[in-house]
Design a protein around this motif. Structure first.
Motif, mmCIF file in Angstrom:
data_model
loop_
_atom_site.group_PDB
_atom_site.id
_atom_site.type_symbol
_atom_site.label_atom_id
_atom_site.label_comp_id
_atom_site.label_asym_id
_atom_site.label_seq_id
_atom_site.Cartn_x
_atom_site.Cartn_y
_atom_site.Cartn_z
ATOM 1 N N ILE A 138 2.108 1.978 -3.666
ATOM 2 C CA ILE A 138 0.867 1.703 -4.386
ATOM 3 C C ILE A 138 1.204 2.564 -5.869
ATOM 4 O O ILE A 138 0.532 2.060 -6.913
ATOM 5 C CB ILE A 138 -0.309 1.718 -4.093
ATOM 6 C CG1 ILE A 138 -1.505 1.151 -4.843
ATOM 7 C CG2 ILE A 138 -0.576 3.096 -3.462
ATOM 8 C CD1 ILE A 138 -1.299 -0.412 -4.970
ATOM 9 N N PRO B 212 -6.526 1.562 2.777
ATOM 10 C CA PRO B 212 -5.914 1.088 1.554
ATOM 11 C C PRO B 212 -6.782 0.944 0.605
ATOM 12 O O PRO B 212 -6.476 1.104 -0.559
ATOM 13 C CB PRO B 212 -5.650 0.068 2.191
ATOM 14 C CG PRO B 212 -6.499 -0.544 3.355
ATOM 15 C CD PRO B 212 -6.666 0.667 3.941
ATOM 16 N N TYR C 264 -3.655 -8.524 4.125
ATOM 17 C CA TYR C 264 -3.422 -7.164 4.531
ATOM 18 C C TYR C 264 -3.729 -7.010 6.096
ATOM 19 O O TYR C 264 -3.234 -6.401 7.001
ATOM 20 C CB TYR C 264 -4.183 -6.166 3.960
ATOM 21 C CG TYR C 264 -3.915 -4.642 4.205
ATOM 22 C CD1 TYR C 264 -2.991 -3.893 3.983
ATOM 23 C CD2 TYR C 264 -4.750 -4.200 5.111
ATOM 24 C CE1 TYR C 264 -2.670 -2.692 4.216
ATOM 25 C CE2 TYR C 264 -4.866 -2.883 5.706
ATOM 26 C CZ TYR C 264 -3.733 -1.991 5.156
ATOM 27 O OH TYR C 264 -3.532 -0.562 5.452
ATOM 28 N N PHE D 260 -6.972 -6.218 -4.370
ATOM 29 C CA PHE D 260 -6.557 -6.027 -2.789
ATOM 30 C C PHE D 260 -6.722 -7.373 -1.802
ATOM 31 O O PHE D 260 -7.967 -7.806 -1.869
ATOM 32 C CB PHE D 260 -7.355 -4.899 -2.340
ATOM 33 C CG PHE D 260 -7.125 -4.473 -0.910
ATOM 34 C CD1 PHE D 260 -5.955 -4.690 -0.298
ATOM 35 C CD2 PHE D 260 -8.052 -3.829 0.150
ATOM 36 C CE1 PHE D 260 -5.396 -4.297 0.982
ATOM 37 C CE2 PHE D 260 -7.910 -3.384 1.204
ATOM 38 C CZ PHE D 260 -6.626 -3.700 1.754
ATOM 39 N N ILE E 98 0.964 -1.253 -0.129
ATOM 40 C CA ILE E 98 -0.158 -0.013 0.129
ATOM 41 C C ILE E 98 0.936 1.243 0.006
ATOM 42 O O ILE E 98 0.463 2.235 -0.608
ATOM 43 C CB ILE E 98 -0.911 -0.094 1.242
ATOM 44 C CG1 ILE E 98 -1.956 -1.144 1.159
ATOM 45 C CG2 ILE E 98 -1.645 1.197 1.288
ATOM 46 C CD1 ILE E 98 -2.743 -1.187 -0.212
#
Length: 273
Positions: free
Chosen positions: A126, A161, A145, A140, A123
Motif C-alpha cells: 500500500i 487494512p 479482501y 478499500f 495491502i
C-alpha cells in the motif's frame, strides 16, 4: 472538496446513468468490471462512451471502474477512456504501483486514479501504491479482501487494512480513503454502522451500491449541530486569546483548533444558523 459518496451503476445500463447522478451522489462510478458480464463488456464500453459524449456532465462527477490490468478487457477499456476524454479511473485489484503507472501512461497525464485495493498483496504494497504518480485516493474493497483472506465476517478483521490504508494515504498526502460497500441494501442501519466504523480510521467517503445508501453517507459526512457549535466556540476562544484558553473545561491547543477547523470545513454554510 472531493466526493463523500460514490454510487455504482452498471456500465451496460445507460438508462440508469442520469438517474444515478440525480440520486445526489458526489460521484457516479460507471462500472465495467464486476457488474458487467464478459459478453456485455464491449456494449457497456460503447454505452459509456456514447453517453459521455452527449450528457454534458461535469467530469469530476464521473468515475469509470475499468477491468483489472490482467484482464483481456483492460486495453480496450483504456482506449475508451482516452478517446472519451474521461479523467477519473477506478483501478480494481490494485496490487502494485506499476499497475497505476501503466494505466496513466495508456490514457493521458490528466487522468487521476482511484486505486481500489482488494487483496492481501495490495495491502502489503500500500505504501508504494499510495506514492504512485496519478493516484488521487485509495478505495478499500472490503468484500474481496475478506474473501482473499477467508475472514470470519467480524469487522475486527478490517482494522489492520483500514489503518494501513489511512496511514499510507496521509503519508503520501493523498485525499482520505474511500470505505468499502455495504451489501445489505435493505439495512440502512448497517450502512450507517459500516461508515461510522470506517470513519474511525480516517475514511471520509464511501462506495454505495444503491441510491438510498447515498443519503445516509452524505448525512453522516456532515458534522452535527452540536459539533458545529463546539467548533465555533473553540475558534472564537482561540482568536481572542494569545495564551492558553479553555472551552467547556478543556484546554484548547493547536490540535484542538485544527479539529475545529476541520469540522467547520465539512459543514455547509447554510446548514446551521
Amino acid at each position: 472538496m472531493l466526493p463523500v459518496s460514490y454510487l455504482f451503476v452498471p456500465g451496460n445500463r445507460p438508462e440508469r446513468f442520469a438517474k444515478a447522478l440525480a440520486a445526489g451522489a458526489g460521484a457516479v462510478i460507471l462500472d465495467l468490471e464486476d457488474a458487467v458480464a464478459p459478453t456485455d463488456k464491449a456494449d457497456a464500453r460503447q454505452a459509456i462512451a456514447d453517453w459521455v459524449r452527449t450528457a454534458g456532465v461535469a467530469p469530476e462527477r464521473l468515475v469509470v471502474r475499468i477491468n483489472d490490468a490482467l484482464s483481456p478487457w483492460y486495453a480496450d477499456d483504456l482506449a475508451m477512456i482516452k478517446a472519451a476524454g474521461l479523467t477519473q479511473v477506478m483501478l480494481p485489484k490494485t496490487e502494485f504501483a506499476e499497475q497505476v503507472k501503466m494505466t496513466v501512461a495508456a490514457t493521458n497525464p490528466a487522468v487521476v486514479i482511484v486505486a481500489l485495493v482488494e487483496s492481501a498483496r495490495g495491502i502489503n504494497n500500500i505504501d508504494q501504491i499510495a506514492l504512485a504518480e496519478g493516484v488521487q485516493r485509495i478505495a478499500f474493497g472490503t468484500l474481496d479482501y475478506a474473501a482473499d483472506l477467508n475472514l470470519s465476517g467480524d469487522e475486527l478483521g478490517l482494522i489492520y487494512p483500514y489503518s494501513k490504508i489511512a496511514i499510507a494515504s496521509r503519508s503520501a498526502e493523498l485525499a482520505p480513503p474511500i470505505a468499502g460497500v455495504t451489501p445489505n441494501l435493505d439495512d440502512l442501519a448497517r450502512t450507517e454502522a459500516d461508515f461510522a466504523f470506517a470513519r474511525a480510521f480516517g475514511c471520509t467517503a464511501k462506495m454505495c451500491i444503491h441510491p438510498k445508501q447515498v443519503e445516509v453517507v452524505e448525512r453522516l459526512s456532515r458534522p452535527t449541530e452540536q459539533e458545529v457549535v463546539w467548533a465555533r466556540k473553540v475558534l472564537a476562544a482561540a482568536e481572542t486569546s494569545s495564551g492558553a484558553v479553555q472551552v467547556d473545561g478543556k484546554m484548547v491547543d493547536r490540535p484542538v483548533v485544527l479539529k475545529a477547523e476541520a469540522i467547520l470545513a465539512r459543514s455547509p454554510a447554510t446548514t446551521f444558523s
